[in-house]
Each structure stands twice: as C-alpha cells, then as structure tokens.
Design an enzyme around this catalytic site. Structure first.
Site, PDB file in Angstrom:
ATOM      1  N   TYR A   8      14.138   7.056  15.570  1.00  0.00           N
ATOM      2  CA  TYR A   8      15.601   7.011  15.383  1.00  0.00           C
ATOM      3  C   TYR A   8      15.993   5.631  14.865  1.00  0.00           C
ATOM      4  O   TYR A   8      15.533   4.602  15.366  1.00  0.00           O
ATOM      5  CB  TYR A   8      16.319   7.274  16.715  1.00  0.00           C
ATOM      6  CG  TYR A   8      17.825   7.191  16.603  1.00  0.00           C
ATOM      7  CD1 TYR A   8      18.578   8.335  16.379  1.00  0.00           C
ATOM      8  CD2 TYR A   8      18.489   5.966  16.689  1.00  0.00           C
ATOM      9  CE1 TYR A   8      19.962   8.267  16.245  1.00  0.00           C
ATOM     10  CE2 TYR A   8      19.869   5.893  16.557  1.00  0.00           C
ATOM     11  CZ  TYR A   8      20.600   7.046  16.344  1.00  0.00           C
ATOM     12  OH  TYR A   8      21.961   6.968  16.204  1.00  0.00           O
TER      13      TYR A   8
ATOM     14  N   GLU B  46      23.129   6.984   9.899  1.00  0.00           N
ATOM     15  CA  GLU B  46      22.249   7.401  10.989  1.00  0.00           C
ATOM     16  C   GLU B  46      21.067   8.178  10.427  1.00  0.00           C
ATOM     17  O   GLU B  46      21.252   9.186   9.744  1.00  0.00           O
ATOM     18  CB  GLU B  46      23.006   8.277  11.998  1.00  0.00           C
ATOM     19  CG  GLU B  46      22.139   8.664  13.196  1.00  0.00           C
ATOM     20  CD  GLU B  46      22.865   9.579  14.168  1.00  0.00           C
ATOM     21  OE1 GLU B  46      23.355  10.642  13.739  1.00  0.00           O
ATOM     22  OE2 GLU B  46      22.954   9.227  15.361  1.00  0.00           O
TER      23      GLU B  46
END
Ligand code: ADP
Ligand code: MG
Length: 399
Positions: free
Chosen positions: A119, A207
C-alpha cells in the site's frame, strides 16, 4: 474532483511510473478490441466507477455467487462475456453505499503475476500542512481496517515543502515496505515520481492499493485512485476534461455551476449559510438540538439574489429536506438586500417546507422588516441557538 482508475494510470504513466498496459471500453465490442491490443493470455476486466472495493463488490442484478467488479479472463471470449455481464449493471461496494453505482465503463488490462501486494498513498496532511506519504506492507486490503487493527504496520512520511522530496524519503519508503536491492531502488524512484505528479497536478490524494511486486521482480501500480484540489483545477484544463459527471451527485454539479459550495448530507434540515465557518457552526448547532443537516451549503460572501434562488432550488430538489434554516451574516452584502433575495427566491420556488431565517449584520432591522412584511410564512430567529431550536421544532412537529 475524482477520476477513474484508467485515467489516473494514464496520468501517472506520463511521469514515468510503471503501470500495466490497458485500454478503456464503453461496450463489449470495445472491450474485445482493447483485449486484442494486449499480449494476453491473462486479461483483467475492471469496472470503472468512482469507488474502491470493486474486487469484493457485488452486482445488484446478478446472482449472489457472481464475480465482482475486478475479473480475471483467460481468453478474449472470456473478456467479452465478462464485459457483457458487467456493463449497465449496478456494482455495490463498501465505498458506494447500498445504492451502488452503475458500471458504464470498463478497463481491460494486462493480467499480472503477483508476488506481493503493498500500500502506498500520498495526501495533504492537514495536521502538518504538508504532503505526506502513507506506506504499508499490507496492500490490497482496506487501509482503514489495517489502521484500526494493526496501526504498527503503517508508516507515515511527511515531506517538508522547503526541501521537497529527498533521497532519504525514498529510502524510508523502501525500508517501510521491507524492500531491498533493485526493488528498493524501484520504490525510491516511484515515490519521487509520485511526488512530482502530486505537485505538478495539484492533487489532493493519490492512492495506490495495491502496488505490487511481480513474480519477475518488478514494481507495478495495479490500482490507482487520484483526486484533485478543485480550487486548483483552473490551472489544469487537461485534468478538468477527465471529469465524469455521471459519477457525481447531480445536485453537487448544479451547485458548482452557480459557484456554490454544496455537499449533500443524510439529515432532513436544509441549510443555507454564507461563509464556510458559519456553515459548520450552523450544522453543529442543528445536531446539538437533536436533528441532522441535509447539506452543507456556503453561498459565499456576496450572496446575490440569483445565488440565493439557485441555492433554494438545490435544497428543495432534495426530497429528504423537511425544513430550511437560512443563517446569513450581512457583512459584504447588506441584510436588506439578502432579505429581498430570500423573499423573491421563496416566491419563485413555491416554498413547501418551513423556513426559519436568522439575519445579523448591516441593516439587520430593515432586513427583518422586509421578511415580516413579505406575506410569506417565514419564521424569524434572533440568534443561532434560537434559529436551530425553531427549525428543529418545526420539522419534528411536521413529522
Ligand atoms: P479495488 O481496490 O477497487 O477492489 P483493485 O484494482 O485494487 O480494485 O483490484 C482488486 C484486486 O484484484 C487487487 O488487490 C489484485 O489482487 C487484483 N488485481 C487487480 N488488477 C489486477 C491485474 N491487472 N492483474 C492481476 N490481478 C489484479
Ligand atoms: Mg484497490
């Protein structure tokens, strides 16, 4: 403003960031044509909606055991069959709410052999007033869950704008992801490129979830979400052109045409206020009195009659609204002008719900007189507390 995954990847690729090859498609024929341009033999058909959680999402119209919004396909025929099944149907994910979102576009992309998922995101950190990177070894999962259950697995790296992105920031990212060798170098390069893209495009957030390590040792952006600071969009007509209005709330689109800051909320008291701070305070005090605001609406400092009318129409077009609270401070604009605007707008839109008005500021008495003599059932209020009590009582009484 948000954009689709495929658009985000096209933008990121311009900054040298590695993304799998892919093409957008609006119908099954385009999906087949898109797949033919890819090497195969593994393809991925991805629903393009402005919401995450697509992989685990469910289509409202399909049987419960049908696949979600991210589907692997082993042939062009499978790409076509999946495209036909997904397009036009409603995908419900943890981010769409129960109503879901209709899938009108697909992204047909290369299937990747994944060794590990990470991530990586970048956002404007309100606390430090700086751009921050959020990094975790726990990719592919809902980051809110990771933050809640295992906060130690999340690393935040704040970047000082005076120095910009430095090599040590890149090393911190690689370290947090527990990468070494070529992969660590790739992570450092990617973070620097992301920072460049973030600044150059006036982003609010980028993101990447997941960022993946492939079986053959490369680092690839597999999913990308990007949102932009709407106050800076005028500097980026190319980004503005990516706006997909079918993904946005129709009332918010209408509001932006009139330069009104409007955000739809879940309650039943419509608010019309000038100034963001006063709007926040008004919403708070409605809650304090046991009700919920139906919207945030800031008509701005110079609340003209036209703006007030447009704002009334937007508030009233929301069927959830059971009453309206107008709370305006006449500073730049005098109270009598605002009162005239409110009366004209209320007549124009055929007001069907109780309306409480609190005015304060220059020429306040004149303004109150205009409201009182208008012949309209406007309920005057003396201060913010009084106004909130009155509108909450009206709405509760009507219910
Ligand atoms: P969402 O976050 O909306 O569910 P993602 O793009 O992150 O959508 O996809 C969900 C999961 O599907 C990923 O975590 C990854 O495991 C898998 N996936 C997505 N794209 C690909 C791809 N091109 N090749 C292989 N697997 C993929
Ligand atoms: Mg994702």
């Amino acid at each position: 403003m948000n954009i689709h995954e495929y658009q985000a990847k096209e933008l990121l690729a311009k900054f040298g960031i590695a993304v799998p090859a892919g093409h957008a498609a609006l119908n099954a024929e385009e999906a087949v044509a898109a797949a033919r341009q890819l090497p195969g033999p593994l393809y991925v058909v991805k629903a393009q909606i402005h919401a995450g959680g697509r992989g685990k999402g469910k289509f409202a119209e399909l049987p419960a055991d049908a696949k979600g919004g991210v589907r692997l396909a082993k042939s062009i025929e499978e790409v076509e069959a999946n495209a036909r099944e997904m397009l036009g149907n409603t995908l419900v994910t943890i981010q769409t709410g129960a109503a879901g979102k209709q899938v009108n576009r697909l992204y047909i992309t290369d299937g990747v052999d994944i060794a590990k998922e990470y991530y990586l995101s970048m956002l404007v950190d309100r606390k430090s007033g700086r751009i921050a990177m959020i990094v975790s070894t726990e990719g592919g999962m809902d980051i809110e869950t990771v933050a809640h259950d295992t906060p130690e697995k999340i690393t935040t790296i704040v970047i000082d704008p005076a120095t910009g992105f430095m090599p040590h920031h890149g090393r911190s990212v690689a370290f947090a992801l527990k990468l070494s060798g070529d992969l660590a170098k790739a992570a450092q390069k990617l973070s620097a490129q992301l920072y460049e893209a973030f600044k150059a495009l006036d982003c609010a957030m980028i993101e990447i979830n997941p960022l993946v390590e492939t079986m053959d040792g490369r680092l690839l952006v597999l999913d990308a979400k990007m949102s932009f600071d709407s106050n800076a969009l005028y500097r980026h007509p190319d980004v503005e052109a990516l706006r997909d209005e079918t993904e946005e709330d129709p009332m918010e689109i209408e509001a932006s045409k009139h330069d009104l800051a409007y955000i739809k909320l879940d309650g039943d008291i419509g608010c019309m206020v000038n100034g963001a701070g006063l709007a926040m305070a008004t919403m708070d005090i409605i809650k304090l009195n046991g009700a919920f605001p139906a919207n945030f609406l800031d008509v701005g400092g110079g609340a003209s009659k036209e703006k007030v009318t447009a704002a009334f129409k937007i508030i009233l077009s929301d069927p959830a609204v059971k009453g309206i609270l107008v709370n305006i401070f006449g500073g730049i604009m005098r109270c009598d002008i605002i009162a005239e605007g409110i009366v004209a707008a209320a007549k124009d839109v055929n007001l069907s719900v109780p309306l409480v008005v609190r005015l304060e500021g220059t020429n306040v008495q004149l303004g109150k007189d205009i409201l009182a003599n208008s012949g309209l059932p406007i309920i005057p209020a003396d201060d913010l507390g009084d106004a909130a009590k009155k509108i909450v009582a009206e709405v509760k009484q009507a219910a």
